[in-house]
Structure formats: structure tokens, C-alpha cells
Write an enzyme that holds these catalytic residues in place. Structure first.
Site, PDB file in Angstrom:
ATOM      1  N   ASP A 133       0.826  -1.210   0.000  1.00 47.75           N
ATOM      2  CA  ASP A 133       0.000   0.000   0.000  1.00 47.75           C
ATOM      3  C   ASP A 133       0.859   1.258   0.000  1.00 47.75           C
ATOM      4  OD1 ASP A 133      -2.423  -1.225  -0.130  1.00 47.75           O
ATOM      5  OD2 ASP A 133      -3.006  -0.891   1.947  1.00 47.75           O
ATOM      6  N   ASP A 286      -6.992  -7.104  14.025  1.00 46.19           N
ATOM      7  CA  ASP A 286      -6.571  -8.435  14.460  1.00 46.19           C
ATOM      8  C   ASP A 286      -7.359  -8.908  15.676  1.00 46.19           C
ATOM      9  OD1 ASP A 286      -5.467  -6.480  16.082  1.00 46.19           O
ATOM     10  OD2 ASP A 286      -3.391  -6.979  15.614  1.00 46.19           O
TER      11      ASP A 286
END
Length: 531
Positions: A133, A286
Site C-alpha cells: 500500500d 486483528d
């Protein structure tokens, strides 16, 4: 309780004197307003201290029992070593996807790519996916060329980019799982750009997932290659070692649940899909996935003996951004999921209580609040208001909690006192971040990638020898106003305790003043000179 003037009589003048007016106002509000408020705050902080103490004591007892009596993971679950079979080929090896999310990782991108490509696993059963990214075109070009270099050696490595950074890391991981070549993969391994697994990583971890279909996640322990770089990295090592040695181990052994650490772990892709996939509603994607998978009844396994090398942020700026994300995200997730956890019918009541009270409320919220509010605000104010704080709450129990925290890093036990002072400073940011997360203010979803230096400083030092330049000291960029403001407040409280107090808290307070001042001027961690 005897009244004691805020301003000594020798400093008080006429009614028009500013000092006399301040002293008169303090006497006016102290007994009816300030003392009751401080007294109530003391009781609340003592209650939070007891909550944290009971949590740490419980964790300490359980980890001792685990070490003495619990079976090893290989005995609790089915596990068989992976062998190469020339006759059957690689059919016994499942197809594994490795995802390496990146964002402008100029200094460390080669580390994780090289380590992933060197894993001991059949090349036709491994897909490596570099999710870049990066916004820097130079860095993107460097990462792509590194992928091409490994691909030329026969490694199945794919370089993937997106049009936008929507969803940040969660968005990149989610997008990566949509690729056609991933559909046949059963498992996905996630490594951040600074992580470097050993070649046998998959052969040691995968058997747990292959032979135990109820396990969704196998998490490895982090080991830090730069823990001795500076005092900041040593402090981080002490905190994170307790997290892995105690919190993750206890959660795995007693509830088969813990928070995924975002990297250094292997997920069953079916479990990710069952839990609803990656979501970007918080900065802890996460933990979000782990909680949702846990509520679906999936089990997690933590392997303390399986270690993955990684790097700690060594600059104070990078560390503060990381701690904001790690403190704000869980609080925000708690706000979003607490009712979902309560209404869930697939897990036991005991596990619900563990997740809500122990995992979220005490560790992610109370631990930050009591550290900052009690020791940096209420305790100093108790000196000014002449409010008694029990010794057991101010000294004895905090000392026991600190001692229990030290079990993770015995080699740093001599740094415990400074670790306490440093944690009190960082608790200022963590407390602010938890409030931002709980009330979902404008910084709740702020995502700043943690900067890792790799060999940047070594390279800069070599360049400086060949072409010496005088570095610019950007002191203005390092000034932290909040830390300096608290240093002034604590200094005033310490002086008052020396002159008029009946305790010896000023010893601790002046040491805390020094720590806040050092942090306020940015002289913590590695200082990278500007060219």
C-alpha cells in the site's frame, strides 16, 4: 482534619494581594469541595488497583500451574511431524498463503520477503503475497523488483497493489483473500514487514491446524532483534514479554482464546470467513477478528516455543503512535462488541466473563486508567488536599503488581523502577486513547504505520563518515506539551510535600518529574538526525 493553608502565611498579603486572594479562595473551597472529591477519587482508584491486583495475581497463579502441571501443546492436541515423501509427493502438505502487508517499508521490506521465501515448505504448496500500500513510488518500485528477483528463482510470489488504502491493513488483507489464485489455499500466514520467521516455522506450527480442525489460529511469540538498541526498546521488551509469557499463555491454556497479535500467526481461512472476514471498523482489526472467531466457538493456540524475530519501534514518536492505536482500538472494539458478547449463545458464561471483564475491561481499560489517574493525578492531589491514602494501596500492592510484571523479562529486573516511571508517562497517552476509543471521537480510527528503522541508522552513520554533515536538531518537533505540563504540576506538588506535607511522596514525585521532563523534551529512544 486540620486545615492547612495552600499558600504559606509569610506569602499572604492584604486582601488585594494576589497570593492572599488565592490562599483565601483555596481555604474557601478546600474543605467543602476539594477534599470530598479527592477522597472519592482515592476510593475509586483503590478499587481499580484491587481489580488490577486480583487480575495479576490470578494470572500469576495460573501461569505457575501451567508451567508445573499443564501438558505441552503437543500433548494437548494432535501433532505429527511433517515429512517429505518422495513417493506420494507433496499431497500431504496443504496449500498455504503468506500475506505480507506493507506501507512505505523502505528499511525493512527485504527482511520479511526473504524470510518468507526461505521457509521450508514445498514451493508448489506455497503462495507468497506482498500487499503493498506504499504511497512512495520509489519504495513501490524497490518492493516490486524484490518480488521479481525472488520469482526468477522459482518462488511463487505475487506483488499486489490497490487503488486506495481503504481499510488500511484490514482492507489490504481482505482484498488479498479475494484473488483467484488464493481460493484453493486452506491457511494464511501473516507477517509484518519487519518479521523474519525461521525456515522451520511452518513445519512446527502447521501440524496443529492440520490434525485439529477445531483450531482456527496458531500464534507464535515475538522476539526482538533490537531490544538492546536503547532504553526505550528495553522498556517495551519488558511490557511485551509479560504479555506473551503470561497473558497469551494463560488465555491459550485455560480458554483457548487470546487476542491475535496481528502478525506471526497462522489462520484457518475457513475460520476467517466463518467469523465474517476482516473488518476495518477499529484500528485493531486483528483483535476484532479474534473476538468474533472466538464467539463462533473456534479455538486458538499460542506456541511460546515458536518464536519469530521482529523489530521494536525505537523512536519515541513511532512508539507513541503505536501505543495510541493499541490503546484506542481495544477500547473502541469493547464499545462496539460488549453487547454482542453478552448476547452470544455459543460460548460459556465463564468465557464471556473472561472476555468482557479480564480481557477487555481490566487489561485494556482499567490498567491504563489506574496507572495514570492514581499515581500521576490523585496521589499528588492528595498531598495538596491533605487526604490520607492507605499505604497498602499506594505502595505495597503496586509493588506486588510490578514484581509480577517482571516475570517475563528477568534480565531487566534492575530496570523495574525506571520502567514504572516510564509506564506512568505512557499511561497519559494510553488513558487519553482509551477515552477517545470509548467515546469514538475523531481520532478513534487514526491509523499511523509504526516506523521501523532497520539498518537506517547504520547506513546514515556510514554516509556521514564519507560526507560529514551537521545534523539539524528539530527540538521543536520533539517537544511534548502535555508531558511538560504534568512535570510542572508534579514539581509543584513535590515542593509542597517537602515544605508542608506529612509524607515522603516527594521522593517518587521528583523522580516522576524528571521522567516526564525527559519525555517532554523528546529525549527518549533513538534520535534520528535530520540531514
Amino acid at each position: 482534619m486540620a486545615t492547612q493553608d495552600f499558600i504559606p502565611e509569610s506569602f499572604q498579603g492584604t486582601s488585594g494581594d494576589i497570593y492572599g486572594q488565592i490562599g483565601w479562595m483555596w481555604r474557601l473551597i478546600r474543605e467543602p469541595l476539594i477534599v470530598p472529591l479527592v477522597q472519592a477519587a482515592v476510593y475509586v482508584c483503590l478499587g481499580m488497583t484491587l481489580m488490577l491486583f486480583m487480575e495479576r495475581l490470578y494470572m500469576g497463579i495460573v501461569i505457575v500451574l501451567i508451567k508445573l502441571f499443564w501438558k505441552k501443546p503437543e500433548k494437548r492436541y494432535r501433532w505429527e511431524p511433517m515429512h517429505d515423501d518422495l513417493e506420494s509427493g507433496n499431497v500431504d502438505f496443504p496449500l498455504v498463503l503468506i500475506q505480507i502487508p506493507m506501507f512505505n517499508e523502505k528499511e525493512v521490506y527485504k527482511i520479511s520477503i526473504g524470510a518468507a521465501c526461505n521457509l521450508s515448505w514445498p514451493s508448489d504448496r506455497l503462495v507468497i503475497q506482498v500487499l503493498d500500500d506504499s504511497t512512495d513510488p520509489i519504495v513501490k518500485d524497490m518492493v516490486e523488483k524484490e518480488c521479481i528477483r525472488w520469482a526468477s528463482k522459482g518462488i511463487n510470489i505475487r506483488y499486489q497493489i490497490r487503488e486506495s488504502r481503504g481499510g488500511y491493513k484490514a482492507g489490504a488483507l481482505k482484498e488479498g483473500l479475494k484473488r483467484d489464485y488464493v481460493k484453493e489455499c486452506e491457511f494464511v500466514v501473516i507477517f509484518d514487514a519487519d518479521f523474519r520467521p525461521e525456515p522451520d516455522f511452518l513445519r512446527r506450527a502447521m501440524p496443529f491446524l492440520i490434525h485439529n480442525p477445531e483450531i482456527a489460529l496458531v500464534q507464535a511469540r515475538w522476539r526482538f532483534v533490537n531490544s538492546d538498541e536503547c532504553l526505550l526498546t528495553r522498556m517495551q521488551e519488558m511490557s511485551l514479554d509479560y504479555h506473551f509469557t503470561v497473558e497469551q499463555e494463560v488465555g491459550s491454556a485455560t480458554h483457548a482464546f487470546f487476542g491475535f497479535n496481528g502478525t506471526g500467526g497462522i489462520w484457518r481461512i475457513g475460520a476467517i470467513n466463518d467469523a465474517g472476514g476482516w473488518k476495518d471498523r477499529t484500528t485493531v482489526e486483528d483483535m476484532d477478528l479474534a473476538v468474533r472467531a472466538g464467539l463462533k466457538g473456534w479455538k486458538f493456540l499460542y506456541l511460546g516455543d515458536l518464536q519469530v524475530k521482529s523489530e521494536l519501534p525505537s523512536t519515541f514518536k513511532a512508539f507513541r503512535y503505536q501505543q495510541h492505536r493499541w490503546s484506542c482500538g481495544p477500547a473502541n472494539l469493547f464499545r462496539k462488541m460488549v453487547m454482542e458478547i453478552i448476547r452470544n449463545k455459543r460460548v460459556t458464561l465463564f468465557k464471556k466473563v473472561y472476555v468482557i471483564y479480564s480481557f477487555f475491561f481490566v487489561r485494556k481499560i482499567i490498567a491504563h486508567w489506574v496507572t495514570f489517574v492514581f499515581f500521576c493525578v490523585v496521589l499528588p492531589l492528595s498531598i495538596l488536599a491533605d487526604v490520607h491514602v492507605p499505604t497498602w494501596g499506594a505502595i505495597y500492592i503496586p509493588c506486588i503488581i510490578t514484581t509480577l510484571n517482571a516475570v517475563g523479562t528477568p534480565r531487566s529486573v534492575h530496570l523495574l523502577f525506571y520502567w514504572i516511571l516510564f509506564e506512568n508517562v505512557m499511561a497519559l497517552h494510553r488513558t487519553k486513547a482509551t477515552f477517545i476509543g470509548l467515546f469514538e471521537s475523531k481520532r478513534a480510527n487514526e491509523w499511523v504505520v509504526t516506523e521501523k528503522l532497520g539498518d537506517a541508522l547504520k547506513n546514515k552513520s556510514k554516509d556521514s563518515k564519507s560526507a560529514p554533515k551537521k545534523p539539524r536538531l528539530n527540538l521543536g518537533d520533539r517537544i511534548q506539551v502535555h508531558e511538560l505540563a504534568f512535570a510542572v504540576f508534579l514539581f509543584f506538588c513535590g515542593c509542597y510535600d517537602v515544605l508542608y506535607g506529612r509524607r515522603i511522596y516527594f521522593i517518587y514525585i521528583f523522580l516522576q518529574v524528571i521522567t516526564f521532563t525527559i519525555a517532554g523534551f523528546g529525549y527518549i529512544g533513538t534520535i534520528v538526525p535530520s540531514s
